[in-house]
Design a protein around this motif. Structure first.
Motif, PDB file in Angstrom:
ATOM      1  N   GLY A 131      27.052  87.255  58.062  1.00  0.00           N
ATOM      2  CA  GLY A 131      28.435  87.158  57.614  1.00  0.00           C
ATOM      3  C   GLY A 131      28.858  88.266  56.684  1.00  0.00           C
ATOM      4  N   VAL A 132      28.062  88.534  55.648  1.00  0.00           N
ATOM      5  CA  VAL A 132      28.448  89.583  54.702  1.00  0.00           C
ATOM      6  C   VAL A 132      28.273  90.960  55.319  1.00  0.00           C
ATOM      7  CG1 VAL A 132      26.188  89.761  53.546  1.00  0.00           C
ATOM      8  CG2 VAL A 132      28.268  90.338  52.297  1.00  0.00           C
ATOM      9  N   GLY A 133      27.252  91.144  56.160  1.00  0.00           N
ATOM     10  CA  GLY A 133      27.036  92.432  56.791  1.00  0.00           C
ATOM     11  C   GLY A 133      28.149  92.785  57.764  1.00  0.00           C
ATOM     12  N   LEU A 134      28.558  91.827  58.592  1.00  0.00           N
ATOM     13  CA  LEU A 134      29.662  92.086  59.518  1.00  0.00           C
ATOM     14  C   LEU A 134      30.965  92.300  58.764  1.00  0.00           C
ATOM     15  CD1 LEU A 134      28.820  89.554  62.372  1.00  0.00           C
ATOM     16  CD2 LEU A 134      28.582  92.047  62.420  1.00  0.00           C
ATOM     17  N   SER A 135      31.133  91.604  57.637  1.00  0.00           N
ATOM     18  CA  SER A 135      32.304  91.857  56.791  1.00  0.00           C
ATOM     19  C   SER A 135      32.287  93.301  56.310  1.00  0.00           C
ATOM     20  CB  SER A 135      32.309  90.911  55.592  1.00  0.00           C
ATOM     21  OG  SER A 135      32.392  89.565  55.987  1.00  0.00           O
ATOM     22  N   ALA A 136      31.110  93.766  55.873  1.00  0.00           N
ATOM     23  CA  ALA A 136      30.988  95.141  55.403  1.00  0.00           C
ATOM     24  C   ALA A 136      31.282  96.139  56.513  1.00  0.00           C
ATOM     25  CB  ALA A 136      29.583  95.374  54.826  1.00  0.00           C
ATOM     26  N   VAL A 137      30.825  95.835  57.730  1.00  0.00           N
ATOM     27  CA  VAL A 137      31.122  96.717  58.868  1.00  0.00           C
ATOM     28  C   VAL A 137      32.624  96.817  59.083  1.00  0.00           C
ATOM     29  CG1 VAL A 137      30.931  96.972  61.372  1.00  0.00           C
ATOM     30  CG2 VAL A 137      28.910  96.340  60.029  1.00  0.00           C
TER      31      VAL A 137
END
Length: 350
Positions: free
Chosen positions: A175-181
């Motif tokens: 969740g946080v990684g895809l948000s960062a992407v």
């Protein structure tokens, strides 16, 4: 009201009827319309946080104000709202200067007090912590902002100060990684997404990642791949998982004078987290922490969501009810979702 109740560390959660919360002075009760489940909730269940039992988890939420406590000036019953997962006291020097995310007297729903895996939740210091929702932003999208998305937004904008055309390596595509992407792409960066889950990397590609890298013990070392793809390393790296391996991979993926932002929690038995500091010294790397985002900083992010430049609702993989949530929480660290899991506390079993 119905709520997911934890009785002990690593105990099986149950859905039970509990007393409804009461609005504290200066605070409110919010009827929860959407609440996210993330790895931080699993950390709480696993005993990595100091939680008093019995306990209701849940810290990413959006809903409607159902009750207003004495002294609240900016909000009233019926208002659509969300809230950061770190809630400041509203009176200390950090809160007064807009940095409630590091308030020494902070409260966190789902950790310091009962949270949002329930039909209603109590929140304090409403005038400091609540964020009004534009009509164009859904409850699900707003709940997605509270922890993972807002943390990634501040990590890349306020902490790393990511510039257009910089290379950004995001380790972890949850969740946080895809948000960062998504956020890094919106900032004009060239993004490399790294994960062990090919399905999550497919989502990262759809969000605009320039490159995706499948990590694993039988794969080439992540830093070597990132250095080859970027011609010397990323300008910015983000560890969106929180382990010794992912933190090291992220730091070692940087070019000289690069900036690393640690977003994923790094729980260890002794409280010390290993980071390759020899490389940080020799290459003059910046090692930065990012702990959520204060309500005072939400307007810029919310404007981008309302206008469609940022689309957190596209990160939601599934919506489940409280009963499914109680069964999922103990195994969430190995569930490998390709996106966010959202809970609707009013959703009945099929």
């Amino acid at each position: 009201m119905r709520a997911v109740l934890l009785h002990a560390v690593r105990g099986m959660p149950t859905v039970v009827d509990v007393p409804e919360p009461v609005a504290p002075d200066g605070g409110v009760v919010v009827e929860v319309r959407a609440t996210g489940m993330c790895r931080s909730d699993w950390h709480g269940w696993a005993g990595h946080d100091d939680i008093a039992f019995p306990h209701v988890p849940g810290h990413e939420l959006a809903g409607v104000v159902a009750e207003v406590g004495k002294g609240v000036r900016r909000f009233r019953v019926g208002d659509r709202v969300t809230v950061p997962f770190v809630c400041g006291c509203g009176t200390c020097e950090w809160c007064r200067t807009g940095d409630a995310q590091v308030c020494p007297r902070q409260q966190q729903p789902g950790f310091t007090h009962w949270g949002s895996f329930a039909e209603r939740v109590s929140l304090h210091a409403a005038d400091t912590n609540l964020v009004a929702l534009p009509d164009a932003v859904s409850f699900e999208a707003a709940a997605a902002l509270g922890c993972r998305f807002a943390t990634a937004f501040r990590a890349l904008t306020a902490r790393a100060r990511t510039a257009p055309d910089e290379g950004v390596a995001v380790v972890g595509a949850g969740g946080v990684g895809l948000s960062a992407v998504m956020i890094a792409v919106a900032l004009g960066a060239r993004v490399i997404a790294i994960d062990t889950n090919p399905r999550a990397l497919e989502v990262a590609e759809r969000l605009g990642a320039t490159h995706v890298v499948v990590a694993g013990p039988d794969r080439p070392a992540v830093p070597d791949v990132v250095h080859e793809l970027t011609g010397g390393g990323a300008h910015v790296s983000v560890d969106a998982v929180g382990s010794a391996q992912t933190a090291a991979d992220a730091v070692l993926s940087l070019r000289r004078r690069g900036r690393h932002v640690q977003v994923g929690l790094l729980p260890t038995d002794d409280g010390r987290s290993p980071v390759p500091m020899a490389r940080a010294i020799a290459w003059e790397l910046d090692i930065l922490g990012s702990h959520g985002m204060a309500a005072a900083d939400y307007p810029a992010m919310m404007d981008l969501v309302a206008t469609g430049r940022l689309r957190p609702d596209e990160l939601i993989e599934r919506v489940i009810g409280l009963d499914e949530a109680s069964a999922l929480l103990p195994r969430f660290d190995t569930a490998a979702p390709a996106g966010m899991t959202m809970i609707d506390p009013h959703l009945a079993l099929p």
